[in-house]
Design a protein around this motif. Sequence first.
Motif, PDB file in Angstrom:
ATOM      1  N   ARG A 152       0.838  -1.212   0.000  1.00 39.39           N
ATOM      2  CA  ARG A 152       0.000   0.000   0.000  1.00 39.39           C
ATOM      3  C   ARG A 152       0.870   1.257   0.000  1.00 39.39           C
ATOM      4  O   ARG A 152       0.652   2.168  -0.790  1.00 39.39           O
ATOM      5  CB  ARG A 152      -0.919   0.003   1.216  1.00 39.39           C
ATOM      6  CG  ARG A 152      -1.858   1.205   1.269  1.00 39.39           C
ATOM      7  CD  ARG A 152      -2.844   1.093   2.420  1.00 39.39           C
ATOM      8  NE  ARG A 152      -2.230   1.330   3.708  1.00 39.39           N
ATOM      9  CZ  ARG A 152      -2.144   2.522   4.298  1.00 39.39           C
ATOM     10  NH1 ARG A 152      -2.649   3.587   3.713  1.00 39.39           N
ATOM     11  NH2 ARG A 152      -1.584   2.658   5.476  1.00 39.39           N
ATOM     12  N   PHE A 153       1.861   1.300   0.864  1.00 40.67           N
ATOM     13  CA  PHE A 153       2.724   2.480   0.937  1.00 40.67           C
ATOM     14  C   PHE A 153       3.499   2.686  -0.361  1.00 40.67           C
ATOM     15  O   PHE A 153       3.682   3.817  -0.795  1.00 40.67           O
ATOM     16  CB  PHE A 153       3.707   2.351   2.108  1.00 40.67           C
ATOM     17  CG  PHE A 153       3.161   2.856   3.402  1.00 40.67           C
ATOM     18  CD1 PHE A 153       3.519   4.096   3.890  1.00 40.67           C
ATOM     19  CD2 PHE A 153       2.283   2.081   4.147  1.00 40.67           C
ATOM     20  CE1 PHE A 153       3.007   4.563   5.081  1.00 40.67           C
ATOM     21  CE2 PHE A 153       1.758   2.541   5.348  1.00 40.67           C
ATOM     22  CZ  PHE A 153       2.121   3.785   5.813  1.00 40.67           C
ATOM     23  N   GLU A 173      -1.578   8.690  -4.025  1.00 41.92           N
ATOM     24  CA  GLU A 173      -1.585   9.875  -3.157  1.00 41.92           C
ATOM     25  C   GLU A 173      -0.311   9.948  -2.320  1.00 41.92           C
ATOM     26  O   GLU A 173       0.243  11.031  -2.125  1.00 41.92           O
ATOM     27  CB  GLU A 173      -2.822   9.863  -2.258  1.00 41.92           C
ATOM     28  CG  GLU A 173      -4.111  10.116  -3.011  1.00 41.92           C
ATOM     29  CD  GLU A 173      -5.313  10.115  -2.091  1.00 41.92           C
ATOM     30  OE1 GLU A 173      -5.161  10.398  -0.887  1.00 41.92           O
ATOM     31  OE2 GLU A 173      -6.422   9.829  -2.593  1.00 41.92           O
ATOM     32  N   PHE A 174       0.147   8.803  -1.837  1.00 43.70           N
ATOM     33  CA  PHE A 174       1.393   8.784  -1.066  1.00 43.70           C
ATOM     34  C   PHE A 174       2.566   9.212  -1.951  1.00 43.70           C
ATOM     35  O   PHE A 174       3.467   9.908  -1.495  1.00 43.70           O
ATOM     36  CB  PHE A 174       1.658   7.389  -0.502  1.00 43.70           C
ATOM     37  CG  PHE A 174       0.830   7.042   0.712  1.00 43.70           C
ATOM     38  CD1 PHE A 174      -0.197   7.862   1.164  1.00 43.70           C
ATOM     39  CD2 PHE A 174       1.071   5.879   1.404  1.00 43.70           C
ATOM     40  CE1 PHE A 174      -0.956   7.537   2.272  1.00 43.70           C
ATOM     41  CE2 PHE A 174       0.316   5.542   2.528  1.00 43.70           C
ATOM     42  CZ  PHE A 174      -0.684   6.372   2.957  1.00 43.70           C
ATOM     43  N   ALA A 175       2.537   8.797  -3.216  1.00 45.78           N
ATOM     44  CA  ALA A 175       3.627   9.147  -4.137  1.00 45.78           C
ATOM     45  C   ALA A 175       3.730  10.662  -4.326  1.00 45.78           C
ATOM     46  O   ALA A 175       4.822  11.193  -4.532  1.00 45.78           O
ATOM     47  CB  ALA A 175       3.423   8.455  -5.482  1.00 45.78           C
ATOM     48  N   GLU A 176       2.600  11.353  -4.229  1.00 44.23           N
ATOM     49  CA  GLU A 176       2.608  12.808  -4.362  1.00 44.23           C
ATOM     50  C   GLU A 176       3.053  13.504  -3.086  1.00 44.23           C
ATOM     51  O   GLU A 176       3.619  14.589  -3.131  1.00 44.23           O
ATOM     52  CB  GLU A 176       1.210  13.303  -4.737  1.00 44.23           C
ATOM     53  CG  GLU A 176       0.790  12.949  -6.144  1.00 44.23           C
ATOM     54  CD  GLU A 176      -0.599  13.479  -6.467  1.00 44.23           C
ATOM     55  OE1 GLU A 176      -1.038  14.461  -5.839  1.00 44.23           O
ATOM     56  OE2 GLU A 176      -1.243  12.889  -7.362  1.00 44.23           O
ATOM     57  N   LEU A 177       2.788  12.890  -1.945  1.00 40.27           N
ATOM     58  CA  LEU A 177       3.066  13.522  -0.655  1.00 40.27           C
ATOM     59  C   LEU A 177       4.424  13.192  -0.065  1.00 40.27           C
ATOM     60  O   LEU A 177       4.992  14.006   0.668  1.00 40.27           O
ATOM     61  CB  LEU A 177       1.993  13.099   0.368  1.00 40.27           C
ATOM     62  CG  LEU A 177       0.575  13.547   0.093  1.00 40.27           C
ATOM     63  CD1 LEU A 177      -0.379  12.869   1.072  1.00 40.27           C
ATOM     64  CD2 LEU A 177       0.474  15.060   0.216  1.00 40.27           C
ATOM     65  N   PHE A 202       9.022   4.883  -0.698  1.00 37.65           N
ATOM     66  CA  PHE A 202       9.095   3.919   0.414  1.00 37.65           C
ATOM     67  C   PHE A 202       9.794   2.631  -0.009  1.00 37.65           C
ATOM     68  O   PHE A 202       9.862   1.682   0.768  1.00 37.65           O
ATOM     69  CB  PHE A 202       7.677   3.572   0.902  1.00 37.65           C
ATOM     70  CG  PHE A 202       6.962   4.737   1.516  1.00 37.65           C
ATOM     71  CD1 PHE A 202       7.353   5.240   2.749  1.00 37.65           C
ATOM     72  CD2 PHE A 202       5.883   5.324   0.882  1.00 37.65           C
ATOM     73  CE1 PHE A 202       6.689   6.311   3.329  1.00 37.65           C
ATOM     74  CE2 PHE A 202       5.212   6.388   1.456  1.00 37.65           C
ATOM     75  CZ  PHE A 202       5.615   6.884   2.679  1.00 37.65           C
ATOM     76  N   ASP A 203      10.313   2.577  -1.229  1.00 33.74           N
ATOM     77  CA  ASP A 203      10.887   1.340  -1.760  1.00 33.74           C
ATOM     78  C   ASP A 203      12.042   0.800  -0.926  1.00 33.74           C
ATOM     79  O   ASP A 203      12.280  -0.399  -0.923  1.00 33.74           O
ATOM     80  CB  ASP A 203      11.347   1.530  -3.203  1.00 33.74           C
ATOM     81  CG  ASP A 203      10.165   1.680  -4.157  1.00 33.74           C
ATOM     82  OD1 ASP A 203       9.023   1.405  -3.747  1.00 33.74           O
ATOM     83  OD2 ASP A 203      10.393   2.084  -5.312  1.00 33.74           O
TER      84      ASP A 203
END
Length: 159
Positions: free
Chosen positions: A83-84, A89-93, A97-98
């Motif tokens: 999910r992360f 949306e997380f990618a924009e904020l 997290f890879d």
Amino acid sequence: MGSTVFTAWQDRRMWKDLIRGLYEDAEFASAASDMAVDRIEGRLGQAVPDELRDLLRHTDGVLAEWGSGLVWSVEEIVDQNIRFRHDPEFAELYMSFDQLMFFGDNGGGDQFAYVRLPSGQNTGVYMWDHETDDRKWVAGSLTDYVQRRAVAEGDDWYK
């Protein structure tokens, strides 16, 4: 042979005994199989640190401190990390997290993770702050994390 059997029995109890001694409300799941733990590596493309693998082979997750995820189950580790890593949306904020492998949370949005290095070396446990996107070293090992979290005062002991 007797000492080997004793050592194996002692190792099986180590994680649960350690955690029970630190957290009155600790809840343990049944042990995860090696195949289940291998599923983390297969799904995330990243090796599971030996100490996390060992804990999961004794209990597939630990809840403590009013139900927060001290250490997540295999399923939750896979689900949360995917999910992360893939949420648009997380990618924009946030930064990517890879390089992280999340394995626990504080119950308020902050997560705990290992950082993947090209060498595969374990550098300890890091905290990701969901409000600032800070990534900060908080413990030298999983044992250190479990102990520091238990003796610290307040929910944000790591800040």
